[in-house]
Design an enzyme around this catalytic site. Structure first.
Site, short mmCIF file in Angstrom:
data_model
loop_
_atom_site.label_atom_id
_atom_site.label_comp_id
_atom_site.label_asym_id
_atom_site.label_seq_id
_atom_site.Cartn_x
_atom_site.Cartn_y
_atom_site.Cartn_z
N ASP A 1 35.28 -0.29 4.40
CA ASP A 1 34.81 0.77 5.30
C ASP A 1 36.04 1.23 6.08
O ASP A 1 36.27 0.78 7.21
CB ASP A 1 33.72 0.22 6.22
N CYS B 1 32.03 7.09 7.27
CA CYS B 1 31.13 7.94 8.04
C CYS B 1 31.70 9.36 8.10
O CYS B 1 31.53 10.08 9.09
CB CYS B 1 30.88 7.37 9.43
#
Length: 201
Positions: free
Chosen positions: A85, A138
């Site tokens: 991530d 994101c």
């Protein structure tokens, strides 16, 4: 993202760019604290907060490691599952932090895409044969998601993009329909992209 990773008790899992540790703790919980989770981040300050959070969550099988995930990791093993991530532009959270729009430029996205491509190459090296790599940001920018996945698939043909479960959101772009895209305006969630890859022989 951790449900897509689907860690199992007794496995070896690497969580790259792990701070603040929320995903590491969830991985440990899904594994019943059995096996090994190596939570890797380059920032000593963020790692201090990660350690505090993991203690509070009683994630006893997580080993925090300060290291730059773009380089060879200080570990002499490969992982069953790797979660990456990476740092991103955060365009998927503009809806709740609109001021970010004014500090994000095209050059920012290009710079982050280069970092992400380096990180995913290093992450791929850490996956054992038959293992899983989950990539998530994101951001909703193709430069930070599908184009990074395309880069890996070209450079590492032993990896294949596969369907992920649970299946949420919309298909990925640029023909990578097995990626998952969530958008704030249609899925009532932060914008994000998730890709699951498996390493073959």
């Amino acid at each position: 993202v951790v449900e897509v990773l689907h860690p199992k008790p007794g496995e070896v899992v690497f969580d790259l760019c792990a701070a603040p540790g929320i995903k590491s703790a969830q991985i440990a919980q899904m594994m019943g604290n059995e096996g090994f989770v190596h939570a890797i981040d380059y920032s000593s300050g963020r790692m201090k907060n990660l350690k505090t959070f993991l203690r509070r969550m009683e994630a006893t099988n997580v080993e925090p490691i300060i290291a730059d995930a773009r380089k060879a990791l200080p570990l002499n093993t490969r992982a069953d599952r790797v979660l990456l991530d990476p740092p991103c532009s955060g365009t998927g959270v503009f809806w709740k932090a609109p001021a970010m729009k004014w500090s994000t430029t095209e050059s920012t996205v290009r710079r982050l895409s280069r970092i992400q491509s380096g990180l995913i190459e290093s992450a791929a090296e850490s996956v054992k044969t038959g293992g899983t790599l989950v990539y998530s940001t994101c951001s909703i920018m193709v430069e930070e998601n599908e184009m990074v996945i395309e880069h890996l698939l070209r450079s590492r043909p032993e990896f294949a993009l596969v369907e992920a479960a649970p299946r949420l959101g919309s298909p990925g772009l640029r023909g990578l329909a097995k990626c998952q895209r969530l958008y704030p305006h249609s899925h009532d969630a932060n914008g994000c992209v998730i890709a699951k890859l498996v390493r073959g022989d």
